[in-house]
Design a protein around this motif. Structure first.
Motif, mmCIF file in Angstrom:
data_model
loop_
_atom_site.group_PDB
_atom_site.id
_atom_site.type_symbol
_atom_site.label_atom_id
_atom_site.label_comp_id
_atom_site.label_asym_id
_atom_site.label_seq_id
_atom_site.Cartn_x
_atom_site.Cartn_y
_atom_site.Cartn_z
ATOM 1 N N ILE A 46 -17.996 -4.283 -22.403
ATOM 2 C CA ILE A 46 -17.701 -5.447 -21.533
ATOM 3 C C ILE A 46 -17.133 -4.502 -20.100
ATOM 4 O O ILE A 46 -17.460 -4.901 -19.038
ATOM 5 C CB ILE A 46 -16.659 -6.339 -22.066
ATOM 6 N N TYR A 47 -16.001 -3.600 -20.250
ATOM 7 C CA TYR A 47 -15.676 -3.085 -19.236
ATOM 8 C C TYR A 47 -16.452 -2.233 -18.491
ATOM 9 O O TYR A 47 -16.878 -2.483 -17.160
ATOM 10 C CB TYR A 47 -14.406 -2.184 -19.695
ATOM 11 N N PHE A 48 -17.354 -1.402 -18.964
ATOM 12 C CA PHE A 48 -18.558 -0.557 -18.435
ATOM 13 C C PHE A 48 -19.687 -1.480 -17.697
ATOM 14 O O PHE A 48 -20.001 -1.296 -16.724
ATOM 15 C CB PHE A 48 -19.022 0.555 -19.322
ATOM 16 N N LYS A 49 -19.757 -2.431 -18.351
ATOM 17 C CA LYS A 49 -21.015 -3.660 -18.024
ATOM 18 C C LYS A 49 -20.236 -4.177 -16.517
ATOM 19 O O LYS A 49 -21.161 -4.234 -15.516
ATOM 20 C CB LYS A 49 -21.361 -4.510 -18.776
ATOM 21 N N ALA A 50 -19.098 -4.309 -16.454
ATOM 22 C CA ALA A 50 -18.608 -4.930 -15.174
ATOM 23 C C ALA A 50 -18.699 -3.898 -14.135
ATOM 24 O O ALA A 50 -18.959 -4.422 -13.014
ATOM 25 C CB ALA A 50 -17.295 -5.557 -15.615
ATOM 26 N N ILE A 51 -18.314 -2.897 -14.454
ATOM 27 C CA ILE A 51 -18.463 -1.516 -13.581
ATOM 28 C C ILE A 51 -19.894 -1.400 -12.986
ATOM 29 O O ILE A 51 -20.172 -1.387 -11.970
ATOM 30 C CB ILE A 51 -17.787 -0.179 -14.038
ATOM 31 N N ARG A 52 -20.821 -1.609 -14.068
ATOM 32 C CA ARG A 52 -22.110 -1.383 -13.664
ATOM 33 C C ARG A 52 -22.812 -2.484 -12.764
ATOM 34 O O ARG A 52 -23.603 -2.269 -11.763
ATOM 35 C CB ARG A 52 -22.921 -1.330 -14.973
ATOM 36 N N ILE A 67 -22.821 2.903 -21.476
ATOM 37 C CA ILE A 67 -23.117 1.766 -22.205
ATOM 38 C C ILE A 67 -24.119 1.935 -23.592
ATOM 39 O O ILE A 67 -23.575 1.273 -24.483
ATOM 40 C CB ILE A 67 -23.840 0.615 -21.264
ATOM 41 N N ASP A 108 -14.769 -4.043 -26.162
ATOM 42 C CA ASP A 108 -13.971 -4.313 -24.853
ATOM 43 C C ASP A 108 -14.479 -3.087 -23.871
ATOM 44 O O ASP A 108 -14.897 -3.497 -22.775
ATOM 45 C CB ASP A 108 -12.674 -3.974 -25.078
ATOM 46 N N SER A 109 -14.768 -2.028 -24.595
ATOM 47 C CA SER A 109 -15.421 -0.775 -23.707
ATOM 48 C C SER A 109 -16.640 -1.102 -22.916
ATOM 49 O O SER A 109 -16.979 -0.851 -21.748
ATOM 50 C CB SER A 109 -15.446 0.330 -24.478
#
Length: 109
Positions: free
Chosen positions: A69-75, A37, A66-67
């Motif tokens: 946001i995606y990795f923050k959701a996984i985190r 991130i 977008d990336s």
């Protein structure tokens, strides 16, 4: 019966050790995601430096956002998993102690 109680205590300790190892694994994964991130945020905020690393096209800034946001959701998911694992670990820690206390009382008889 005594050996049965001791075996149960050993099994509980093994499970407890497994949970501790899993907590370390998830914590390492969180650190890894934090690094990703941070790098994505850097590239998003410093597009000229990012151009040196990768060939950027128009619209790639949206891909970075977008990336992120995606990795923050996984985190967030992994952080919640770690919190739940730690709660489960705390609850599991009491079981071997209770079993050992019961085994000690049984031996005293």
């Amino acid at each position: 019966m005594h050996f049965g109680f001791e075996r149960e205590v050993q099994e509980e300790r093994g499970w407890f050790s497994y949970l501790q190892g899993w907590c370390v694994h998830v914590a390492d994964r969180l650190a890894y995601l934090d690094g990703i991130i941070q790098e994505l945020k850097f590239c998003s905020n410093h597009m000229s430096e990012a151009r040196l690393l990768v060939e950027l096209r128009s619209g790639d800034a949206i891909v970075f956002v977008d990336s992120i946001i995606y990795f923050k959701a996984i985190r967030e998911f992994e952080a919640e998993k770690l919190a739940n694992l730690r709660l489960f670990l705390q609850a599991s820690a009491a079981h071997p102690d209770r079993r050992m206390l019961f085994a000690a009382r049984f031996n005293a008889m």
